[in-house]
Every structure is written in C-alpha cells, then in structure tokens.
Design a protein around this motif. Sequence first.
Motif, PDB file in Angstrom:
ATOM      1  N   ARG A 262       0.829  -1.213   0.000  1.00 55.26           N
ATOM      2  CA  ARG A 262       0.000   0.000   0.000  1.00 55.26           C
ATOM      3  C   ARG A 262       0.859   1.257   0.000  1.00 55.26           C
ATOM      4  O   ARG A 262       0.534   2.231  -0.668  1.00 55.26           O
ATOM      5  CB  ARG A 262      -0.959  -0.021   1.184  1.00 55.26           C
ATOM      6  CG  ARG A 262      -2.049  -1.068   0.967  1.00 55.26           C
ATOM      7  CD  ARG A 262      -3.162  -1.024   1.963  1.00 55.26           C
ATOM      8  NE  ARG A 262      -4.285  -1.825   1.438  1.00 55.26           N
ATOM      9  CZ  ARG A 262      -5.508  -1.833   1.951  1.00 55.26           C
ATOM     10  NH1 ARG A 262      -5.785  -1.083   2.979  1.00 55.26           N
ATOM     11  NH2 ARG A 262      -6.451  -2.578   1.412  1.00 55.26           N
TER      12      ARG A 262
ATOM     13  N   VAL B 236      -1.990   2.707 -11.444  1.00 53.48           N
ATOM     14  CA  VAL B 236      -1.488   1.714 -10.487  1.00 53.48           C
ATOM     15  C   VAL B 236      -2.548   0.652 -10.234  1.00 53.48           C
ATOM     16  O   VAL B 236      -3.730   0.973 -10.136  1.00 53.48           O
ATOM     17  CB  VAL B 236      -1.138   2.385  -9.132  1.00 53.48           C
ATOM     18  CG1 VAL B 236      -0.571   1.362  -8.163  1.00 53.48           C
ATOM     19  CG2 VAL B 236      -0.165   3.535  -9.316  1.00 53.48           C
ATOM     20  N   LYS B 237      -2.128  -0.596 -10.149  1.00 48.51           N
ATOM     21  CA  LYS B 237      -3.017  -1.641  -9.659  1.00 48.51           C
ATOM     22  C   LYS B 237      -2.278  -2.512  -8.645  1.00 48.51           C
ATOM     23  O   LYS B 237      -1.087  -2.785  -8.813  1.00 48.51           O
ATOM     24  CB  LYS B 237      -3.553  -2.506 -10.808  1.00 48.51           C
ATOM     25  CG  LYS B 237      -4.579  -1.760 -11.650  1.00 48.51           C
ATOM     26  CD  LYS B 237      -5.354  -2.647 -12.585  1.00 48.51           C
ATOM     27  CE  LYS B 237      -6.397  -1.791 -13.318  1.00 48.51           C
ATOM     28  NZ  LYS B 237      -7.109  -2.529 -14.368  1.00 48.51           N
ATOM     29  N   VAL B 238      -3.004  -2.901  -7.626  1.00 52.63           N
ATOM     30  CA  VAL B 238      -2.419  -3.709  -6.565  1.00 52.63           C
ATOM     31  C   VAL B 238      -3.324  -4.894  -6.306  1.00 52.63           C
ATOM     32  O   VAL B 238      -4.530  -4.735  -6.200  1.00 52.63           O
ATOM     33  CB  VAL B 238      -2.323  -2.906  -5.242  1.00 52.63           C
ATOM     34  CG1 VAL B 238      -1.575  -3.717  -4.188  1.00 52.63           C
ATOM     35  CG2 VAL B 238      -1.675  -1.563  -5.463  1.00 52.63           C
ATOM     36  N   SER B 239      -2.736  -6.060  -6.220  1.00 51.69           N
ATOM     37  CA  SER B 239      -3.536  -7.234  -5.862  1.00 51.69           C
ATOM     38  C   SER B 239      -3.087  -7.729  -4.496  1.00 51.69           C
ATOM     39  O   SER B 239      -1.899  -7.897  -4.259  1.00 51.69           O
ATOM     40  CB  SER B 239      -3.345  -8.315  -6.918  1.00 51.69           C
ATOM     41  OG  SER B 239      -4.260  -9.337  -6.669  1.00 51.69           O
ATOM     42  N   GLU B 240      -4.040  -7.921  -3.602  1.00 46.55           N
ATOM     43  CA  GLU B 240      -3.714  -8.283  -2.222  1.00 46.55           C
ATOM     44  C   GLU B 240      -4.330  -9.625  -1.870  1.00 46.55           C
ATOM     45  O   GLU B 240      -5.241 -10.084  -2.531  1.00 46.55           O
ATOM     46  CB  GLU B 240      -4.294  -7.235  -1.256  1.00 46.55           C
ATOM     47  CG  GLU B 240      -3.884  -5.810  -1.574  1.00 46.55           C
ATOM     48  CD  GLU B 240      -4.582  -4.781  -0.702  1.00 46.55           C
ATOM     49  OE1 GLU B 240      -5.637  -5.097  -0.125  1.00 46.55           O
ATOM     50  OE2 GLU B 240      -4.046  -3.662  -0.611  1.00 46.55           O
TER      51      GLU B 240
ATOM     52  N   GLN C  94       0.878  -7.837  -5.110  1.00 44.24           N
ATOM     53  CA  GLN C  94       1.459  -7.512  -6.396  1.00 44.24           C
ATOM     54  C   GLN C  94       1.165  -6.052  -6.703  1.00 44.24           C
ATOM     55  O   GLN C  94       0.027  -5.625  -6.608  1.00 44.24           O
ATOM     56  CB  GLN C  94       0.852  -8.401  -7.475  1.00 44.24           C
ATOM     57  CG  GLN C  94       0.613  -9.817  -6.972  1.00 44.24           C
ATOM     58  CD  GLN C  94       0.308 -10.806  -8.071  1.00 44.24           C
ATOM     59  OE1 GLN C  94       0.651 -10.604  -9.231  1.00 44.24           O
ATOM     60  NE2 GLN C  94      -0.359 -11.883  -7.712  1.00 44.24           N
TER      61      GLN C  94
ATOM     62  N   ARG D  84       1.618  -3.106  -9.647  1.00 41.37           N
ATOM     63  CA  ARG D  84       1.994  -2.805 -11.030  1.00 41.37           C
ATOM     64  C   ARG D  84       1.737  -1.328 -11.277  1.00 41.37           C
ATOM     65  O   ARG D  84       0.681  -0.818 -10.921  1.00 41.37           O
ATOM     66  CB  ARG D  84       1.154  -3.637 -12.016  1.00 41.37           C
ATOM     67  CG  ARG D  84       1.113  -5.129 -11.705  1.00 41.37           C
ATOM     68  CD  ARG D  84       0.474  -5.903 -12.858  1.00 41.37           C
ATOM     69  NE  ARG D  84       1.312  -5.833 -14.032  1.00 41.37           N
ATOM     70  CZ  ARG D  84       0.876  -5.748 -15.296  1.00 41.37           C
ATOM     71  NH1 ARG D  84      -0.427  -5.725 -15.535  1.00 41.37           N
ATOM     72  NH2 ARG D  84       1.716  -5.675 -16.300  1.00 41.37           N
TER      73      ARG D  84
ATOM     74  N   TYR E  20      -3.581  -2.895 -17.158  1.00 38.62           N
ATOM     75  CA  TYR E  20      -4.797  -3.708 -17.254  1.00 38.62           C
ATOM     76  C   TYR E  20      -4.854  -4.707 -16.096  1.00 38.62           C
ATOM     77  O   TYR E  20      -5.580  -4.526 -15.143  1.00 38.62           O
ATOM     78  CB  TYR E  20      -4.857  -4.450 -18.586  1.00 38.62           C
ATOM     79  CG  TYR E  20      -5.201  -3.551 -19.750  1.00 38.62           C
ATOM     80  CD1 TYR E  20      -6.489  -3.045 -19.900  1.00 38.62           C
ATOM     81  CD2 TYR E  20      -4.249  -3.203 -20.694  1.00 38.62           C
ATOM     82  CE1 TYR E  20      -6.822  -2.218 -20.952  1.00 38.62           C
ATOM     83  CE2 TYR E  20      -4.561  -2.376 -21.757  1.00 38.62           C
ATOM     84  CZ  TYR E  20      -5.850  -1.880 -21.897  1.00 38.62           C
ATOM     85  OH  TYR E  20      -6.170  -1.069 -22.934  1.00 38.62           O
ATOM     86  N   SER E  21      -4.076  -5.755 -16.183  1.00 38.59           N
ATOM     87  CA  SER E  21      -4.180  -6.836 -15.197  1.00 38.59           C
ATOM     88  C   SER E  21      -3.666  -6.401 -13.825  1.00 38.59           C
ATOM     89  O   SER E  21      -2.605  -5.793 -13.730  1.00 38.59           O
ATOM     90  CB  SER E  21      -3.365  -8.043 -15.670  1.00 38.59           C
ATOM     91  OG  SER E  21      -3.211  -8.950 -14.611  1.00 38.59           O
ATOM     92  N   PRO E  22      -4.396  -6.750 -12.760  1.00 32.81           N
ATOM     93  CA  PRO E  22      -3.857  -6.477 -11.424  1.00 32.81           C
ATOM     94  C   PRO E  22      -2.827  -7.512 -10.991  1.00 32.81           C
ATOM     95  O   PRO E  22      -2.194  -7.343  -9.959  1.00 32.81           O
ATOM     96  CB  PRO E  22      -5.097  -6.530 -10.529  1.00 32.81           C
ATOM     97  CG  PRO E  22      -6.055  -7.421 -11.234  1.00 32.81           C
ATOM     98  CD  PRO E  22      -5.767  -7.293 -12.709  1.00 32.81           C
ATOM     99  N   ILE E  23      -2.665  -8.588 -11.763  1.00 36.55           N
ATOM    100  CA  ILE E  23      -1.691  -9.589 -11.342  1.00 36.55           C
ATOM    101  C   ILE E  23      -0.541  -9.714 -12.340  1.00 36.55           C
ATOM    102  O   ILE E  23      -0.678  -9.435 -13.531  1.00 36.55           O
ATOM    103  CB  ILE E  23      -2.324 -10.981 -11.080  1.00 36.55           C
ATOM    104  CG1 ILE E  23      -3.044 -11.515 -12.315  1.00 36.55           C
ATOM    105  CG2 ILE E  23      -3.273 -10.918  -9.894  1.00 36.55           C
ATOM    106  CD1 ILE E  23      -3.563 -12.929 -12.123  1.00 36.55           C
TER     107      ILE E  23
END
Lengths: 579, 197
Positions: B23, B36-40, B54, B56, B62-65
């Motif tokens: 975060r 920004v994208k974050v996968s938790e 993750q 990015r 596009y993809s959060p992963i």
Amino acid sequence: MKRLMIGNDAIARGAYEAGVTVATAYPGTPSTEIVSTLAHYPGVYGEWAPNEKVALEVGAGASIGGARTLVAMKHVGVNVAADPLYTFVYTGVNGGMVIVSADDPGMHSSQNEQDNRGYGRFAKLPVIEPADSQEALDFTRLAFDISEEFDTPVMLRITTRLAHSQTLVEEGEPKQAKLKEYKKDAPKYVMLPGFARGRHVAVEKRLEGLKEYSNKTDLNQIEWGDRRLGVITSGVCYQYVREVMPDISVLKLGMVNPLPDKLIREFAQGVERLVVVEELEPVIEEQVKSWGIAVEGKEHFTLLGEYSPEYLAERLGGVAQAQGYGLDKEIPPRPPLMCPGCPHRGVFHTLKRMRLKVMGDIGCYTLGALSPLDGMDACVCMGASIGMAMGMEKAEGVDPSKIVAVIGDSTFVHSGITPLIDVVYNQGTSTVIILDNSTTAMTGHQDHPATGLNIMKEPAPKLDLEALIRAIGVNHVRVVDPLQLDELRSALEEELQRREPSVIIARRPCALLVKPPTDKQMVIEDDLCTGCKLCIRIGCTGIYFIEDEKLAAINPTTCVSCEVCAQVCTFDAIKIVEG
Amino acid sequence: MAGKVMNILIVGVGGQGTLLTSRILAQVAVDLGYDVKVSEIHGMAQRGGSVVSQVRYGEKIYSPIISKGGADIILAFEKLEAARWLDYLKPDGMVIINDDRVDPLPVMSGKVKYPDDIDQRIAQMVEKTMVVDASSIAVECGNVRAANVVMVGLLAGAMGFPEEEVEKAIRAMVPPKALDINLKAFKEGHNLYSNIA
Ligand SMILES: Cc1ncc(C[n+]2csc(CCOP(=O)(O)OP(=O)(O)O)c2C)c(N)n1
Ligand code: SF4
Ligand code: SF4
C-alpha cells in the motif's frame, strides 16, 4: 482526485453515493469489507446479521419500506440466502436493492468455487459484473437505478481479484438519500399462490425488458480491433485479455444476465473467430451456443480455478512472457496455521489424542484438520457439524461415545442452533464443543450476536449462549478454558459417556484480540528435554526443534506464553518463568 | 518511463506486513502520477500462510496480477518465500531478501528440512540478489515489526523513488504512535540500499 481503492471499498462508496441507507451482511471472504466500510458512511444503518438469510430478509424489509438497500455476502452465503432471494425476485422492490455476491475462483478462502452467475438465470434476476474498482463504484450506483426502474433486486457479482485489488477511483457526488413512500400492496408483496402466479408473469415480462436494456446499455460494449479474433468476456478476465491481446476485438460485458443477444450476434458477425473467456462455468458460452452461433470456449479453458494473463496467452497465443527462474529443490509448502496462543490448538490436540471422530465446521479452527494436529474427520459448510454428528450416530456404525461436533461461536449462531434442536428433539446423544473465542476470527474479527458489540463496535445486547442452549433442552452445558488441557479432557470424557446431548463451551478470546502477558516467559530446560518432539506436534510457531542438538526451543518473538506446549510435555521440560 | 510497466511482487508469511508495504509503494506510485493496480491477499492465508501482494504501475495498467517471468523486483520478507515465487522474476530482475527464516508446518513437524542455503542458491541464479538483515535493523529502530518498512526503504532505493514521497506515504498510512520507528526504519533501509548498491 483519484484514489486507490480495493473493489470492496469502491462498492461501498458507490452504494453511499447512490443514497443507500440500509446495509446488511454476514462476513465472508472476499465480501467482508463492503458492509464494514459502508456502515461508517454518514446516514447509513449497517448491521452484521447472524447469517446471510437474515441479512437478505432484513434487506428485503428495508427495500419494501422504501430504503435503498445493499446486502453483501460471499458466494456460499447466497446459498444460505437463496430461499428469500428466489421469492424476493417475484415481489420486486420498493427502494432499490443490490445483493453483492463475492465469488472465489481459485478458493483462496472458501470451501468450493461455485459460479454465482448461475443464480442470475436460475433465480431470474439481473447480474452486473465490474472489471475494476472504478466500475465497481459506477456499476453499483447504476445497479440501484436498474433495480428501481425494473422493480427487481440486482445481483452485483464480483470475484476475489476484484474485491481485493486496488485500482484508481474517481469518487462522485453522493445522491441525496430519499426514502420511497411505502404503500400497502398485498398482491405484490404477499406471495400466496394466487398472488405469486401474477408475480411470475411480471418476472417474465420484466426479463424481456431487461434483455432489451442489456442490448442498449453502456454496461456492454464492443471494442473493435483486429477482427480475426473476437473475445466475449467480463469482469477481471477482461483485464487479462487486454493485457495479453491489446489489439483484438472484445465484447466486454458488464451485464452478464440477461445477456445482450442482439449485441452478441452483431459482434459474432463482425469477427472471424469468436471465443468466450470466462472463469469457472460456461455460463455465457452455453447461451451463445444455444442461439446457434459458432463460438469456442471451454474446449480451450479449464473449469477450475482462477485464470491469469499468462494462462490466456498460452491458450490463445498472445504475447508470451519470458521464461522465469525455477528452483529445482522442492520448496516445502506453507499452509496457513493457527496463531501462537490460539485457544483452538489445545482442543484439537486433545481430540486427536482421544482418537475421536470429529465432525468439524468452518472457521479458524478448520485449520485443526491439517497436519500435525490432524484433528478433523469431516467439514462441509457452516453449521453442518452438529447435524453430521447426529447423522453419524444414527448410522450406528461408530461408537457414539467417540463422536463429537466442533463449531465456532459465530458459526453456531449462524446455523448451529437448529441442528442442536434436532439432536434434542430426535434424542441424539451428541457432544458438541462450541469454540467460543468471542469473535468471527477467520474473516478478520467481526462481532456477532454473542460478543456484546455491534458492527460499529458499540455495546449491544449479548446473546447468552448457555441460557439459549438450556432453553433448547440440552441439560448438560458447561464452560471450560481451552488452555487448561486437563480440564478440557475430563469434561470431554464425562460428557461423551453421557447418553444425552451435551454442550461444552470452550471459552477463551482469540489470541489476536488480547495482549500477550509481559510478566511471564516460556523456557525450555535442556537437561529435561528428551527431544521427543511431542511439543512440536501442536503446530505452534512459538516453539521449534533444533535438529543438531535434538532439543526443542522457544521463539521468544512469536511465543505468547499460553502454556499449552508446557502441558503437552510429559517430561516437564517447558517451564513458565514469571517476571 | 513512457509505456513501460513496473511489476513488483512482495512476498512473505501471513502477518509479516506485506499488505502495508504494497500500500505504501502503491501510494507513492500514484503520487508520482502513474496508473497503479495492486492485488492483495486477505482471508485464510493471512494466518501464517504464504502471501503475495502484487504492485503494477506505469502509463496504463490492465491486469492487477503479474505473470510468471514478469516481475522486475521481488521483495521477500522471508527466504523460503523468495524461492517459492522466484519463477515470477524477469530474467534480469532483482530480488531483495530479508534474511529471516520462518519454518512452515511441514518443517516444524519434521517432515521436511528447511533448505538452509536457499538464499545462496538464489544468489547463484540471480545476479541481482540482495540479502539483508531487515529484522535486526528493525529491532535496532525499536520494533521488529518495522522490518517491512526497512524493506520499503530498500525497495525505494532500488526504484529510485524520491525519499520525501515515500515518507509522505508512510505518514499517511502508519498509525501515529508507530510513526517515528517506521520513519527511522525507512531511512535505515534506504541508506542500506545506497551503501550496498
Ligand atoms: C455461508 C458462509 N458464510 C460465510 C462464510 C465465511 N466464514 C468462514 S468461517 C466463518 C466464521 C468463523 O467464525 P467462528 O465460527 O466464530 O470461528 P473462528 O474463525 O472465530 O475460529 C465465516 C464467516 C462461509 N464459509 N460460509
Ligand atoms: S485469529 Fe484467533 S482464532 Fe484465528 S488462528 Fe489466530 S488466535 Fe486462533
Ligand atoms: S506457550 Fe508454547 S504453545 Fe503457547 S504460544 Fe508459546 S510456544 Fe506456542
């Protein structure tokens, strides 16, 4: 200004902006944050209901009463709420109602990976699916308008990746919450056969209208690109498709039930090859096929688990990633495990030592099924343990004095009370252990009716478990401290012998809710430790084994001095040092 | 960095603070103007399981992963977890490892041995490997739990993030009573990166 938000917080924001004043839920990963966040917005009444069925019923009443209402649950929660859901679709709404179903492809935190888009067709309600947090906010807002325009509850279907991914969100202006007037309308709201027949007609007519809407709405959009390949997709899969195939044509669906048949035909005609990319069930593919359109789907993709950009690239031939590093050595798996000092640990250690048949339930304590505790024989869904213990007894294949049901406090309140009534009524002799750690720990420590606090952590009337259980007709109810293993064991031995139902409440707060004691420490006396590893088999990260020295040792940074390992040691090698 | 996407994988053991780290990092990237994208990971794995966050960022995400072989940096709070996720690293990627060992259940119960030399084995394979004792540094700063923010300092160094931006994000995200320790931990981590790199 744009802010990062997880999908769940964005849904809460969208509901607040839409003027929601009532929000209900029972916790469940990956849905929990939606209502815990929403409850803190001004003017919103939020509650933890005892279970999802009650959450939906409270929501239905609020909607009929005129309020915009949001109800959230994890995918399996919709099964619990399915009875009111199906018929609330018949009555329709007054104030708009959105039901969030948080599905868990890949089973990050669930016991199955059912695809709740299926409810859309089965229960005949519209299903909306966002693809990032901004859409989660926008679609939630819009879903309330759809709900009121078409007089139907709307399902917002999300998956774990959306619920728990943060993406940028631009917040909007909150709408002034306005209650709709309640007018008595028995033919609409009283589902007697005579009235319900009329409402079924309304449901079918409404679906026709929704189909038209689905064909026109911006929720569903064609993005023309290279027309040699056209992909129909929705939700987070859209992001994966775009990640690996930025140039192809895509029909991005935001409304997955009812499907936009005309739009799909138009798209199919505009591309050479048509493929549906959807995680889990072929919900879209089968419908498109049923319209006689040539489409590919599950012959390329698995029904199991989550997809990923690299998986789609591999199956569809997009941009392939470089090969990464591999480590040839086997990396030992790291399954989750109970915290140091967890009050559940000693219970499962005891159950295993007593060689009991354990009908288990769902919560942190399900981790007691894993090695080295190995203390569970079956676990199906929330509340199932008590009924299963009763059934195993009635099958008469197993000595009933060896059968025990184990259930958490939140789970007992959720759906353990009616099976206990069954045991009493039908004269079973089950022994039930309620693991009362005074919280819903597994999903992140939410309160429930037996904790004495509400969703806002304000004092609330506390359900008296002992009194409730006695009132059901269980004559033998006792409370033990699960950190006192002798006490626990003798209680179990006594109650299992009894040819009557009995309940043992193992009461001790979750270790994460209490501060570890600072006035004592565990120490291992090396002279007394024989290296037998008995203490290691309770699976606590506070204690470990030094192979070279053949000695157990305490890890002072993780150990919280619960003294369970000391009670397990038969050589008295683990001492409690005060001060 | 037009058009370029940065992929950062933060791995560890449930409860080690990977969530806060991702975060903070994500907030800095937002403040610097990126998409920004974050996968938790929430839920079950947070009980001592293997966890991954993750992050990015770039012009358009596009993809959060992150895909296998796609991570520019792996920030590992524990050695075994570094190894577990190593196939996500790009061929020229960097891995920063906290020299910490947390035994998983199969090791605790004696079924398998913890591969002691795992960090050296990683270092043999990955040129840009950095093994640091973030936990000890955190203890010196006042609390072992700040090890994750020491790691933030190292990562900020590796990313070339301006110090003040990261401190701003830490201020916004860390509870006031833990702030001093965390800011110190960040500084120590950041200095350490400059000293090693
Ligand atoms: C129908 C349904 N709703 C919600 C969940 C999510 N969930 C899993 S365990 C659990 C409750 C855990 O609380 P408790 O029984 O008190 O056990 P604890 O985790 O505190 O040990 C919940 C809500 C679920 N699995 N099924
Ligand atoms: S969170 Fe509480 S109940 Fe769950 S494993 Fe940890 S101590 Fe036990
Ligand atoms: S006293 Fe023993 S069982 Fe309890 S936390 Fe410490 S090491 Fe674990």
